[in-house]
Every structure is written in C-alpha cells, then in structure tokens.
Design an enzyme around this catalytic site. Structure first.
Site, PDB file in Angstrom:
ATOM      1  N   SER A   1       0.855  -1.178   0.000  1.00 21.03           N
ATOM      2  CA  SER A   1       0.000   0.000   0.000  1.00 21.03           C
ATOM      3  C   SER A   1       0.892   1.229   0.000  1.00 21.03           C
ATOM      4  O   SER A   1       2.050   1.176   0.453  1.00 21.03           O
ATOM      5  CB  SER A   1      -0.874   0.003   1.265  1.00 21.03           C
ATOM      6  OG  SER A   1      -1.509   1.252   1.458  1.00 21.03           O
TER       7      SER A   1
ATOM      8  N   TYR B   1      -2.184  -1.410  10.347  1.00 26.39           N
ATOM      9  CA  TYR B   1      -2.238  -1.638   8.901  1.00 26.39           C
ATOM     10  C   TYR B   1      -0.998  -1.058   8.224  1.00 26.39           C
ATOM     11  O   TYR B   1      -0.349  -1.727   7.402  1.00 26.39           O
ATOM     12  CB  TYR B   1      -3.498  -0.993   8.328  1.00 26.39           C
ATOM     13  CG  TYR B   1      -3.635  -1.184   6.827  1.00 26.39           C
ATOM     14  CD1 TYR B   1      -4.176  -2.350   6.304  1.00 26.39           C
ATOM     15  CD2 TYR B   1      -3.209  -0.197   5.934  1.00 26.39           C
ATOM     16  CE1 TYR B   1      -4.293  -2.543   4.935  1.00 26.39           C
ATOM     17  CE2 TYR B   1      -3.329  -0.381   4.562  1.00 26.39           C
ATOM     18  CZ  TYR B   1      -3.866  -1.552   4.068  1.00 26.39           C
ATOM     19  OH  TYR B   1      -3.971  -1.732   2.710  1.00 26.39           O
TER      20      TYR B   1
END
Length: 254
Positions: free
Chosen positions: A139, A152
């Site tokens: 990401s 995350y």
C-alpha cells in the site's frame, strides 16, 4: 511477470481489488483461481464468471491455507503465479490497550503471517515452474502513515521489506517477486470507503495496474501514478508535507 498464459491463484479476491484484478487477468488470457472464506460469494462468482475457478481459503488459518494449497495444486499443477491479496484494515486508538491490542493482533495475523504462510505453502512448487511469480500486495501507507490505522501501515511496511528481501534470496530461482502498491482505492476495505471521493475508482486503478504489468514485465514494483505521492515523499524530501496532506492537516494544493 508476463501478462498472459499464466495460472494464477489470488486468495482474498471475492471482492474489491482482488476480484477486479482476477477478472482483468482472466481477460488477458490467464487461468485464474479465486480464493476466499465465504462459499456463497465463491459460488456466485463461479456462476457469474465462467472460466474462473474458486477455492475456499481463510488466510488467517494455517490449516485452511494448507488444505487450499493442496486443492489448488491438485486441480492446477501448472500454477505459476501466487498473488497474496487478502488483507484487513481497521481503525485503532493507541491511547489505551483496549483500543488496539486485539485489532493489531488480527491485522498482523492476516496481513503479515497470511502472506508468509501462503508463500510457504507454494514456494517449492513455484520453483519447479520455468517462469513463476509471487505478487505481494502492500500500500502507499507502507511509506506514509495514516494516523488512524497504525497496525495496517506497519503490516504493509513489513510486507514491503519482506518482498525486497525474498527477491534477493530467490534470485537464483525461476521465481520473480513483484510488489503491487495500491493507493487509496474505492473498495469496502473500510466502512464508507467505496464512495470516498479522495480514493481512486476501482476500475481505473485495476486498468492502470494491469497496463503496467503488461508494459513493464520486468518491474519489481507496480506503482500507478497516484501512489507515487505517498511512495516517494522521503526520496523527494517532502515527507513531512505528504504526511500532513494524507492526514488532513495540510491541503494538497499548497
């Protein structure tokens, strides 16, 4: 990674980027196997998209990974691409332990141990194929932190460094390691994210990403233009501004 002629297993692809990528890769001439936890979703996908195979898998469960790997390889011994797509993203509050401990454990179980166990289940087989690929999924938040999702962010940073490291170790094999680095994309990864005007439309993201895979078969990182703002802040020397913009404390057009 060649864009066609592969047999590809994508765990965590019953919705969002995973399913859109599966369909786009199928359209490019690949056999694609979709993996997910929910049998009803898998049945629906198989009915709606002839040619896609489906396998039940829970990437947070080592026994489920082992059983799914056995099933996939029995049905598709020509498998040469593994995409470790499955992941979760949840908001946390690190001011008190009950605000993050359980969520952090679940996040690392799924986002870090899941890909590691998946790779472990397929790595020996992939080394027998003349041209194989492991595609990890990170990401833009692996490089610039979003305040509300510490675990995350950290899990994706871990997978980025894991990808860099195993690429070095597997350089003496036929297995390539490619890292897919999405920006914020309109999916159900977090509540309300499907309609977030600041996120990239799903179809636009997958079209650009697949185009990059096709035009850059030797790429080690698949980066659409939109993720580069987050990916290269430190290299450009404007990391603090990128963090501020991402977290809403500074407007983008300053």
């Amino acid at each position: 990674m060649n864009i066609s002629g592969n047999t590809i297993f994508i765990p965590g692809s019953t919705s969002g980027i995973g399913l859109a990528l599966a369909l786009a890769l199928q359209a490019k001439g690949n056999q694609v196997i979709v993996g997910g936890r929910r049998t009803d979703a898998l049945d629906r996908i198989a009915a709606e998209h002839p040619g896609l195979d489906t396998v039940r898998i829970d990437t947070a469960d080592p026994a489920s990974i082992a059983a799914a790997a056995k099933e996939v390889l029995e049905r598709h011994p020509e498998l040469n691409v593994l995409v470790t797509m499955a992941g979760i993203m949840r908001a946390e509050d690190w001011h008190r332990p009950e605000g993050f401990l359980e969520t952090a454990a679940e996040t690392f179980e799924t986002n870090v141990l899941g890909p590691i166990r998946l790779i472990g289940a397929f790595i020996e087989h992939l080394q027998t194929r003349p041209d194989a690929t492991i595609m990890t999924v990170t990401s833009g938040l692996a490089f610039t932190p979003l305040r509300i999702t510490p675990s995350y962010n950290a899990s994706k940073a871990a997978i980025h460094m894991l990808s860099e490291s195993i690429r070095l170790q597997l350089a003496d094999t036929t297995v390539k390691v490619v890292e897919l680095q999405p920006p914020s994309v309109q999916t159900a990864l977090m509540p309300g994210h499907e309609s977030d005007p600041h996120a990239m439309p799903l179809d636009d993201y997958v079209a650009e990403a697949v185009g990059l895979i096709e035009s850059q078969p030797d790429a080690t990182e698949i980066q659409v233009e939109r993720v580069k703002f987050l990916r290269y802040g430190e290299a450009r020397g404007d990391y603090d501004r990128v963090v501020a913009v991402l977290n809403g404390t500074e407007p983008l057009n300053t």
